[in-house]
Scaffold this motif. Structure first.
Motif, PDB file in Angstrom:
ATOM      1  N   PRO B  63      85.351   3.724  72.594  1.00 12.54           N
ATOM      2  CA  PRO B  63      85.044   2.430  73.203  1.00 12.54           C
ATOM      3  C   PRO B  63      84.511   1.425  72.175  1.00 12.54           C
ATOM      4  O   PRO B  63      84.285   1.776  71.019  1.00 12.54           O
ATOM      5  CB  PRO B  63      83.960   2.774  74.231  1.00 12.54           C
ATOM      6  CG  PRO B  63      83.294   3.976  73.675  1.00 12.54           C
ATOM      7  CD  PRO B  63      84.344   4.740  72.935  1.00 12.54           C
ATOM      8  N   GLU B  64      84.277   0.212  72.645  1.00 14.75           N
ATOM      9  CA  GLU B  64      83.862  -0.862  71.744  1.00 14.75           C
ATOM     10  C   GLU B  64      82.589  -0.518  70.963  1.00 14.75           C
ATOM     11  O   GLU B  64      82.431  -0.902  69.812  1.00 14.75           O
ATOM     12  CB  GLU B  64      83.655  -2.140  72.562  1.00 14.75           C
ATOM     13  CG  GLU B  64      83.596  -3.370  71.701  1.00 14.75           C
ATOM     14  CD  GLU B  64      83.487  -4.654  72.527  1.00 14.75           C
ATOM     15  OE1 GLU B  64      83.597  -4.561  73.769  1.00 14.75           O
ATOM     16  OE2 GLU B  64      83.284  -5.722  71.938  1.00 14.75           O
ATOM     17  N   ASP B  65      81.705   0.250  71.629  1.00 15.30           N
ATOM     18  CA  ASP B  65      80.436   0.648  71.000  1.00 15.30           C
ATOM     19  C   ASP B  65      80.615   1.270  69.620  1.00 15.30           C
ATOM     20  O   ASP B  65      79.712   1.219  68.795  1.00 15.30           O
ATOM     21  CB  ASP B  65      79.707   1.702  71.859  1.00 15.30           C
ATOM     22  CG  ASP B  65      79.146   1.086  73.115  1.00 15.30           C
ATOM     23  OD1 ASP B  65      79.213  -0.144  73.228  1.00 15.30           O
ATOM     24  OD2 ASP B  65      78.655   1.845  73.985  1.00 15.30           O
ATOM     25  N   ASP B  86      91.016   2.630  76.498  1.00 15.30           N
ATOM     26  CA  ASP B  86      91.705   2.283  77.730  1.00 15.30           C
ATOM     27  C   ASP B  86      90.809   2.651  78.907  1.00 15.30           C
ATOM     28  O   ASP B  86      90.023   3.602  78.796  1.00 15.30           O
ATOM     29  CB  ASP B  86      93.001   3.116  77.799  1.00 15.30           C
ATOM     30  CG  ASP B  86      94.023   2.488  78.705  1.00 15.30           C
ATOM     31  OD1 ASP B  86      94.931   1.815  78.192  1.00 15.30           O
ATOM     32  OD2 ASP B  86      93.900   2.668  79.941  1.00 15.30           O
ATOM     33  N   ASP B  87      90.936   1.940  79.981  1.00 13.92           N
ATOM     34  CA  ASP B  87      90.172   2.284  81.186  1.00 13.92           C
ATOM     35  C   ASP B  87      90.400   3.738  81.589  1.00 13.92           C
ATOM     36  O   ASP B  87      89.493   4.407  82.081  1.00 13.92           O
ATOM     37  CB  ASP B  87      90.576   1.382  82.360  1.00 13.92           C
ATOM     38  CG  ASP B  87      90.089  -0.045  82.146  1.00 13.92           C
ATOM     39  OD1 ASP B  87      89.225  -0.232  81.252  1.00 13.92           O
ATOM     40  OD2 ASP B  87      90.576  -0.953  82.845  1.00 13.92           O
ATOM     41  N   PRO B 204      90.564  -6.328  59.174  1.00 12.66           N
ATOM     42  CA  PRO B 204      91.169  -6.288  60.513  1.00 12.66           C
ATOM     43  C   PRO B 204      90.829  -5.012  61.280  1.00 12.66           C
ATOM     44  O   PRO B 204      90.864  -3.917  60.713  1.00 12.66           O
ATOM     45  CB  PRO B 204      92.678  -6.326  60.221  1.00 12.66           C
ATOM     46  CG  PRO B 204      92.836  -6.651  58.785  1.00 12.66           C
ATOM     47  CD  PRO B 204      91.560  -6.325  58.096  1.00 12.66           C
ATOM     48  N   LEU B 205      90.470  -5.196  62.554  1.00 15.75           N
ATOM     49  CA  LEU B 205      90.222  -4.058  63.444  1.00 15.75           C
ATOM     50  C   LEU B 205      91.026  -4.327  64.718  1.00 15.75           C
ATOM     51  O   LEU B 205      90.688  -5.185  65.517  1.00 15.75           O
ATOM     52  CB  LEU B 205      88.716  -3.940  63.733  1.00 15.75           C
ATOM     53  CG  LEU B 205      88.187  -2.629  64.307  1.00 15.75           C
ATOM     54  CD1 LEU B 205      86.667  -2.590  64.256  1.00 15.75           C
ATOM     55  CD2 LEU B 205      88.660  -2.330  65.706  1.00 15.75           C
ATOM     56  N   ASP B 206      92.093  -3.582  64.829  1.00 15.99           N
ATOM     57  CA  ASP B 206      93.070  -3.843  65.880  1.00 15.99           C
ATOM     58  C   ASP B 206      92.805  -2.899  67.063  1.00 15.99           C
ATOM     59  O   ASP B 206      92.676  -1.690  66.878  1.00 15.99           O
ATOM     60  CB  ASP B 206      94.462  -3.567  65.266  1.00 15.99           C
ATOM     61  CG  ASP B 206      95.568  -3.789  66.255  1.00 15.99           C
ATOM     62  OD1 ASP B 206      95.356  -4.543  67.222  1.00 15.99           O
ATOM     63  OD2 ASP B 206      96.646  -3.201  66.063  1.00 15.99           O
ATOM     64  N   VAL B 207      92.672  -3.459  68.255  1.00 16.70           N
ATOM     65  CA  VAL B 207      92.397  -2.624  69.439  1.00 16.70           C
ATOM     66  C   VAL B 207      93.679  -2.456  70.256  1.00 16.70           C
ATOM     67  O   VAL B 207      94.362  -3.428  70.556  1.00 16.70           O
ATOM     68  CB  VAL B 207      91.301  -3.268  70.323  1.00 16.70           C
ATOM     69  CG1 VAL B 207      90.977  -2.352  71.511  1.00 16.70           C
ATOM     70  CG2 VAL B 207      90.051  -3.526  69.503  1.00 16.70           C
ATOM     71  N   GLN B 208      93.982  -1.214  70.574  1.00 14.85           N
ATOM     72  CA  GLN B 208      95.207  -0.914  71.318  1.00 14.85           C
ATOM     73  C   GLN B 208      94.881  -0.142  72.587  1.00 14.85           C
ATOM     74  O   GLN B 208      94.051   0.765  72.563  1.00 14.85           O
ATOM     75  CB  GLN B 208      96.121  -0.017  70.465  1.00 14.85           C
ATOM     76  CG  GLN B 208      96.435  -0.571  69.099  1.00 14.85           C
ATOM     77  CD  GLN B 208      97.876  -1.055  69.009  1.00 14.85           C
ATOM     78  OE1 GLN B 208      98.628  -0.985  69.993  1.00 14.85           O
ATOM     79  NE2 GLN B 208      98.254  -1.553  67.863  1.00 14.85           N
ATOM     80  N   GLY B 209      95.576  -0.492  73.659  1.00 13.39           N
ATOM     81  CA  GLY B 209      95.465   0.286  74.889  1.00 13.39           C
ATOM     82  C   GLY B 209      96.576   1.325  74.943  1.00 13.39           C
ATOM     83  O   GLY B 209      97.481   1.314  74.097  1.00 13.39           O
ATOM     84  N   LEU B 210      96.484   2.230  75.899  1.00 12.57           N
ATOM     85  CA  LEU B 210      97.519   3.268  76.001  1.00 12.57           C
ATOM     86  C   LEU B 210      98.883   2.641  76.246  1.00 12.57           C
ATOM     87  O   LEU B 210      99.892   3.081  75.701  1.00 12.57           O
ATOM     88  CB  LEU B 210      97.171   4.257  77.114  1.00 12.57           C
ATOM     89  CG  LEU B 210      95.901   5.081  76.893  1.00 12.57           C
ATOM     90  CD1 LEU B 210      95.676   6.028  78.068  1.00 12.57           C
ATOM     91  CD2 LEU B 210      95.960   5.865  75.594  1.00 12.57           C
ATOM     92  N   ASP B 216     101.551   7.500  78.292  1.00 10.99           N
ATOM     93  CA  ASP B 216     101.339   7.604  79.732  1.00 10.99           C
ATOM     94  C   ASP B 216      99.863   7.926  80.010  1.00 10.99           C
ATOM     95  O   ASP B 216      99.299   8.842  79.411  1.00 10.99           O
ATOM     96  CB  ASP B 216     102.235   8.741  80.247  1.00 10.99           C
ATOM     97  CG  ASP B 216     102.197   8.844  81.764  1.00 10.99           C
ATOM     98  OD1 ASP B 216     101.324   8.202  82.386  1.00 10.99           O
ATOM     99  OD2 ASP B 216     103.036   9.572  82.311  1.00 10.99           O
ATOM    100  N   ALA B 217      99.235   7.166  80.899  1.00 12.97           N
ATOM    101  CA  ALA B 217      97.808   7.375  81.202  1.00 12.97           C
ATOM    102  C   ALA B 217      97.539   8.797  81.680  1.00 12.97           C
ATOM    103  O   ALA B 217      96.451   9.345  81.462  1.00 12.97           O
ATOM    104  CB  ALA B 217      97.346   6.367  82.243  1.00 12.97           C
ATOM    105  N   ALA B 218      98.517   9.433  82.305  1.00  6.00           N
ATOM    106  CA  ALA B 218      98.332  10.801  82.800  1.00  6.00           C
ATOM    107  C   ALA B 218      98.108  11.782  81.648  1.00  6.00           C
ATOM    108  O   ALA B 218      97.474  12.835  81.827  1.00  6.00           O
ATOM    109  CB  ALA B 218      99.537  11.233  83.621  1.00  6.00           C
TER     110      ALA B 218
END
Lengths: 317, 263
Positions: B63-65, B86-87, B204-210, B216-218
Motif C-alpha cells: 500500500p501507499e504507506d 489494489d483494493d 519515478p515511482l509508478d503505481v499499478q493496479g491489478l 485477475d483479482a481472483a
C-alpha cells in the motif's frame, strides 16, 4: 494408494539427517490420511541410499538414477513426473537450501499451493493445517489449506525414523529434458577453516547483533581471554565483516557442541540455534526476555550485555 | 542490461507485544526494508556501478504507506520504482507464493529485465519461495541462496556461489535471463547518502493496479489461510538470574568456576 510423497536430501555421497526426519513427518501425515508413504531419492548412488532409507513406516521408495549431485532442474522434473505417476495428496520436501531451490518451482509447475518451513503438520484428510513461525520465531502461526499441497519441513523438528522396513524399492523411469535443466553446478568448496576451529572448542563466547558495532567486539575478546575461551558469533557479525567466516555458528556456518556456550546479544534465530543447540550448558545474555534463545538456554541474564560482560571479565582477571 | 529487484516492506515487532486475533496489535509494529532485499538492491547497484547494468528498477507489492521504504531503495541507487496495489489486496491476510508470483510475472512481462534479484526470504512471513517460483513461471534460469556473484557476467552467464548448510558453497553457472535469490553477506549494503535521499524524492515511482497489469483479482485470494497466531511455548526450564549486573555476572562466574571453565 499414495497419500504422501517425501523427497530425501543428500550431499557428497551422504544422506542428510532431514531424509530420516521427513520419513517420520510423512508417516504421521500418511496415517492421518489413511494412505501410503512413498519416498523418492534422486541422483547419486540411489540404490545404496534406498537401502538406508528403508526404515519403519516407508511403503515404497522410488529411485531416480540420474546425475551425481543435486541439480534443481533434475529434481524439479523428477518430482513433477513422480507426482503425475503417483498422484499423492501431499508432497514433502526438506526446507534446506536445496529444497528451496526446487520445491517452489515444482509447486508452480503443478499449480499447487506451497507452504514452507513447517514445524508441525496435521490433517483430517481434507484440510491441512501447517504450523510455522513468523517474525524470526517471535510468533507461531497455523495456516490452513484444502486439497493437494507441497510443504517444506524444517530440519530437527521431527525425530529421525528408526527400524528396518520392507518397502518396495523401484527404479523410476524418468525422462529428463537436459535443455531445461536451468543451471550447471561446477563444483563445491569448503569455506571458513583457517586459524581456529570453533567446533573443537570446550567453551565458546558467542556474540550477536546486540553488540551493536564493530568497536565493541574487543569487550567480547577480553572476556574470552579471561576465560581461556574461543570467540564465535551469529550470522550478522560475519555478514558485517566484524569476525571471519570461520567463527560463524549455525546452519550455514559450523555446528558446535561445547561444554559451555555463552550467547551474548544473540536472539536465537532458528538458523543459529540449529548450530548450537547440542551445547552442554547454554547461557544467554540478552535484554529481551522473549528472545527465542531463552527457549533453549539453561541459564539466562535479562540485562544489558554492556553492563554484564565487563563485570564478568573483571571477576576473572 | 536491465535489473529488476523485488523490494518488500516488512513488519517489525517490538520485544514486548500483544496478539489480536491472527495479527500483532498495530501499536507494537514497525516497518522496514526487508533485510535480504537490502542486499539484493546493493548487488544491483554495484552491477550498475560496474557498468554492466543500464537500469535498476524495483518492484514492490504494498500500500501507499510503504513508499517511504521504496524511497530508501531509490536513495541507495535504484533508478525507478513500481508499486503494485489494489483494493482486492486490502483484505488478503496471507498473500501466498502463487499470488505474489502471478503479480510479479505481469510486472516482468512489462519490464522485460535481464536479471531479477530477490531477497532469499522476508523477515516477517519467511516464505523463501517466491523467487524460484517466479523463475519457473517465466521460464528463466535461477539460483537460490546466492552469496557471491561474479560481476563480469561473461557471455550472459552469471557465475554464482550458493551457500549450502555447514560451511559448504556450491559453484553454479546460470544463463541470463535469470532470477537470483540473494543471501545476506553477499555485499555490504550502503547507507543512503543525503544526496541520494534528496534525489530519491524526484525518482519515478509508478503505481499499478491489478487491472493495469492484466492480473485477475481472483488470483490474489490464494490457497492458504492464516487461522491462528500465538506466542510459542517455552520448551526449556531456564534459570533466570536476577539482580544488578554485578550480581548476575557473579552468579555466572560461579557457574563457570563450577564447570571448571575459569582459571
Amino acid at each position: 494408494m499414495t497419500s504422501v510423497l517425501a523427497i530425501t536430501d543428500h550431499r557428497r555421497g551422504e544422506l542428510r539427517d532431514i531424509s530420516y526426519e521427513i520419513i517420520t513427518a510423512g508417516r504421521e501425515l500418511a496415517d492421518e490420511t489413511g494412505g501410503d508413504l512413498h519416498l523418492a531419492v534422486i541422483s547419486g548412488t540411489v540404490d545404496e541410499f534406498a537401502e538406508k532409507l528403508d526404515r519403519d513406516g516407508v511403503d515404497a521408495i522410488h529411485t531416480v538414477d540420474y546425475g551425481e549431485e543435486f541439480n534443481h532442474g533434475v529434481y524439479s522434473q523428477a518430482v513433477t513426473q513422480l507426482y503425475d505417476e503417483l498422484a499423492p495428496q501431499y508432497v514433502l520436501a526438506p526446507n534446506s537450501v536445496n529444497g528451496l531451490d526446487y520445491a517452489p518451482a515444482v509447486a508452480n509447475e503443478l499449480d499447487l499451493p506451497i507452504v514452507t518451513d513447517a514445524v508441525g503438520l496435521e490433517t483430517d484428510g481434507d484440510t491441512l493445517a501447517v504450523t510455522r513461525e513468523m517474525f524470526g520465531g517471535k510468533v507461531e502461526t497455523t495456516t490452513e489449506l484444502e486439497g493437494e499441497a507441497i510443504v517444506t519441513i524444517r530440519s530437527a523438528e521431527w525425530p529421525v525414523a528408526e527400524g528396518t522396513g520392507d518397502a518396495a524399492i523401484d527404479a523410476f523411469d524418468v525422462e529428463i529434458d537436459e535443455g531445461a535443466l536451468g543451471s550447471t553446478v561446477t563444483g563445491f568448496e569448503e569455506v571458513g577453516g583457517g586459524d581456529v576451529d570453533i567446533s573443537e572448542a570446550d567453551v565458546l563466547v558467542s556474540v550477536g547483533r546486540g553488540i551493536e558495532e564493530e568497536d565493541n567486539i574487543p569487550i567480547i575478546e577480553e572476556l574470552a581471554d579471561a576465560l581461556d575461551a574461543t570467540v564465535s558469533s551469529s550470522r550478522p557479525i560475519v555478514d558485517n565483516g566484524w569476525l571471519p567466516k570461520n567463527r560463524q555458528v549455525g546452519q550455514s556456518g559450523k555446528v558446535v557442541t561445547p561444554d559451555v556456550y555463552i550467547a551474548i546479544g544473540i536472539s536465537g534465530a532458528v538458523q543459529h540455534v540449529a548450530g548450537m543447540k547440542g551445547s552442554d550448558t547454554i547461557v544467554a545474555i540478552n535484554t529481551d526476555p522473549n528472545a527465542p534463545i531463552m527457549d533453549i538456554a539453561d541459564y539466562a541474564i535479562h540485562d544489558d550485555l554492556f553492563d554484564v560482560i565487563p563485570a564478568l571479565t573483571e571477576a576473572f582477571q | 542490461m536491465k535489473i529488476l529487484v523485488t523490494v518488500k516492506e516488512v513488519a517489525t515487532v517490538e520485544d514486548e507485544f500483544e496478539i489480536e486475533g491472527t495479527a500483532i496489535a498495530d501499536q507494537y509494529l514497525g516497518a522496514d526494508l526487508n533485510e535480504w532485499d537490502d542486499y539484493a538492491v546493493e548487488e544491483a547497484v554495484q552491477l550498475q556501478e560496474a557498468g554492466l547494468a543500464d537500469e535498476v528498477v524495483t518492484v514492490t507489492i504494498g500500500p501507499e504507506d510503504c513508499e517511504q521504504t521504496i524511497r530508501q531503495a531509490l536513495a541507495k541507487g535504484a533508478d525507478r520504482a513500481i508499486r503494485v496495489w489494489d483494493d482486492a489486496l486490502e483484505d488478503v491476510d496471507v498473500l501466498d507464493v502463487g499470488a505474489k508470483t502471478d503479480i510479479l510475472e505481469a510486472v516482468v512481462e512489462d519490464e522485460d529485465p535481464d536479471l531479477i534479484l530477490t531477497g532469499v526470504q522476508s523477515g516477517d512471513d519467511s516464505w523463501g519461495a517466491t523467487g524460484v517460483a517466479l523463475a519457473e513461471d517465466l521460464g528463466f534460469e535461477w539460483a537460490a541462496v546466492v552469496n557471491h556473484l561474479e560481476h563480469d557476467l561473461e557471455d550472459g552467464v552469471a557465475s554464482v556461489r550458493r551457500e549450502l548448510e555447514g560451511g559448504v558453497e556450491e559453484l553454479t553457472d546460470v544463463e541470463l535471463p535469470a532470477v537470483l535469490t540473494i543471501q545476506t553477506g553477499i555485499n555490504e549494503p550502503r547507507y543512503a547518502s543525503l544526496r541520494g535521499i534528496r534525489q530519491a524524492q524526484r525518482k519515478p515511482l509508478d503505481v499499478q493496479g491489478l487491472g493495469d497489469l492484466g492480473v485477475d483479482a481472483a488470483a490474489v485470494e490464494g490457497a492458504v489461510t492464516l487461522t491462528e497466531m500465538y506466542e510459542p511455548e517455552s520448551e526449556s526450564d531456564v534459570t533466570v538470574w536476577e539482580g544488578g549486573a554485578e550480581d548476575t555476572a557473579g552468579q555466572l562466574a560461579e557457574l563457570l568456576r563450577e564447570k571448571g571453565v575459569a582459571p
